[in-house]
Motif scaffolding. Sequence first.
Motif, short mmCIF file in Angstrom:
data_model
loop_
_atom_site.label_atom_id
_atom_site.label_comp_id
_atom_site.label_asym_id
_atom_site.label_seq_id
_atom_site.Cartn_x
_atom_site.Cartn_y
_atom_site.Cartn_z
N VAL A 172 0.73 -1.05 -0.09
CA VAL A 172 0.20 0.21 -0.03
C VAL A 172 1.00 1.14 -0.15
CG1 VAL A 172 -1.97 -1.08 1.10
CG2 VAL A 172 -0.21 -0.06 2.65
N ARG A 173 2.18 1.12 0.28
CA ARG A 173 2.90 2.31 0.29
C ARG A 173 4.47 1.64 -0.10
NH1 ARG A 173 -1.10 4.49 1.59
NH2 ARG A 173 -1.39 6.28 2.86
N HIS A 174 4.96 2.53 -1.11
CA HIS A 174 6.39 1.92 -1.53
C HIS A 174 7.39 3.14 -1.97
CE1 HIS A 174 9.28 -1.18 -2.72
NE2 HIS A 174 9.41 -0.49 -3.86
N ARG A 175 8.18 3.34 -0.93
CA ARG A 175 9.23 4.50 -1.44
C ARG A 175 10.61 4.02 -0.94
NH1 ARG A 175 6.20 9.08 -1.22
NH2 ARG A 175 8.30 10.20 -2.39
N PRO A 176 11.09 3.42 -1.72
CA PRO A 176 12.60 2.54 -1.48
C PRO A 176 13.59 3.80 -1.59
CG PRO A 176 11.76 2.02 -3.66
CD PRO A 176 10.49 2.69 -3.17
N LEU A 177 14.59 3.61 -0.66
CA LEU A 177 15.89 4.64 -0.75
C LEU A 177 15.42 6.18 -0.76
CD1 LEU A 177 17.38 2.82 -3.78
CD2 LEU A 177 17.63 2.21 -1.33
N GLU A 178 14.17 6.46 -0.25
CA GLU A 178 13.89 7.89 0.00
C GLU A 178 14.10 8.44 1.42
OE1 GLU A 178 10.55 9.11 -2.28
OE2 GLU A 178 10.42 7.77 -3.52
N PHE A 179 13.95 9.49 1.39
CA PHE A 179 13.80 10.38 2.95
C PHE A 179 15.23 10.26 3.50
CE2 PHE A 179 9.72 8.55 1.69
CZ PHE A 179 9.02 10.01 1.27
N ASP A 180 15.47 8.93 4.09
CA ASP A 180 16.70 8.78 4.98
C ASP A 180 17.79 7.87 4.26
OD1 ASP A 180 15.22 6.45 5.07
OD2 ASP A 180 15.51 6.10 7.16
N GLY A 181 17.71 7.53 3.04
CA GLY A 181 18.39 6.51 2.39
C GLY A 181 18.04 5.30 2.20
N VAL A 182 17.08 4.85 3.09
CA VAL A 182 16.60 3.58 3.14
C VAL A 182 14.94 3.49 2.67
CG1 VAL A 182 16.12 1.40 4.66
CG2 VAL A 182 18.05 2.93 5.20
N GLY A 183 14.37 4.47 3.04
CA GLY A 183 12.88 4.68 2.70
C GLY A 183 12.09 3.64 3.36
N TYR A 184 11.01 3.49 2.68
CA TYR A 184 10.29 2.21 3.44
C TYR A 184 9.43 1.57 2.32
CZ TYR A 184 6.68 5.70 3.22
OH TYR A 184 5.67 6.68 2.93
#
Length: 222
Positions: A172-184
């Motif tokens: 339902v959410r996919h934000r890899p490598l974003e925000f802090d380098g890892v994402g979620y």
Amino acid sequence: NGEFRDPSTIARQDGGTPVSAGAPVAFNRVATAMRSELTAASSVLQASANRARFGTRAHPPMQKAHASRPPGAELYVGLMSGTSLDGADAVLADFSGGGIAVLGHASAPFPAVLRAELLALNTPGAADELHRAALAANALARVYAEVTAQLLAGTGTAPQQVVAIGAHGQTVRHRPLEFDGVGYTLQLNNPALLAELAGIDVVADFRTRDLAAGGHGGPVVP
């Protein structure tokens, strides 16, 4: 799923992205690694269950459930529900003999109410998200259990013959490598409920492990 950043957009698309030439190679590589992880996780689950049931005894009594498993077979069920939100797919595979043999497959559509709720939860800002997501995860586990039962019935396989189910859940959410380098990456799932309903050990949460290792949470995408 891993290559898409907006599940709600993908859910409304009629077409899909063609599979690249490298996909089969990547799939085989990941499937081999997943086999090892599933086997290890299943061993841990079984050991934990044995300790709970038999205390500190190293060797529990022989369980008849394993006697029905075909000699040498390593059967696993893989479950998938993509961002198209059309339903859940299941496959029964035998990992013995150094290869992967697909023994059967099945699919089950999502009920309209569940599909609508999953689509709503793909959109940031939905009201009471945590409560709704938890209940949607329960409903999803029931669909997973339904398609697993359908698969096993169609292949003449007993739950006791299956080593484990692999189910990463519904993204339902996919934000890899974003925000802090890892994402979620966030998948709805209730693997504990699925295990109870199916009577089979369940291994889940694959995607966060891939992110933690620097991946995109979609390891079968080359």
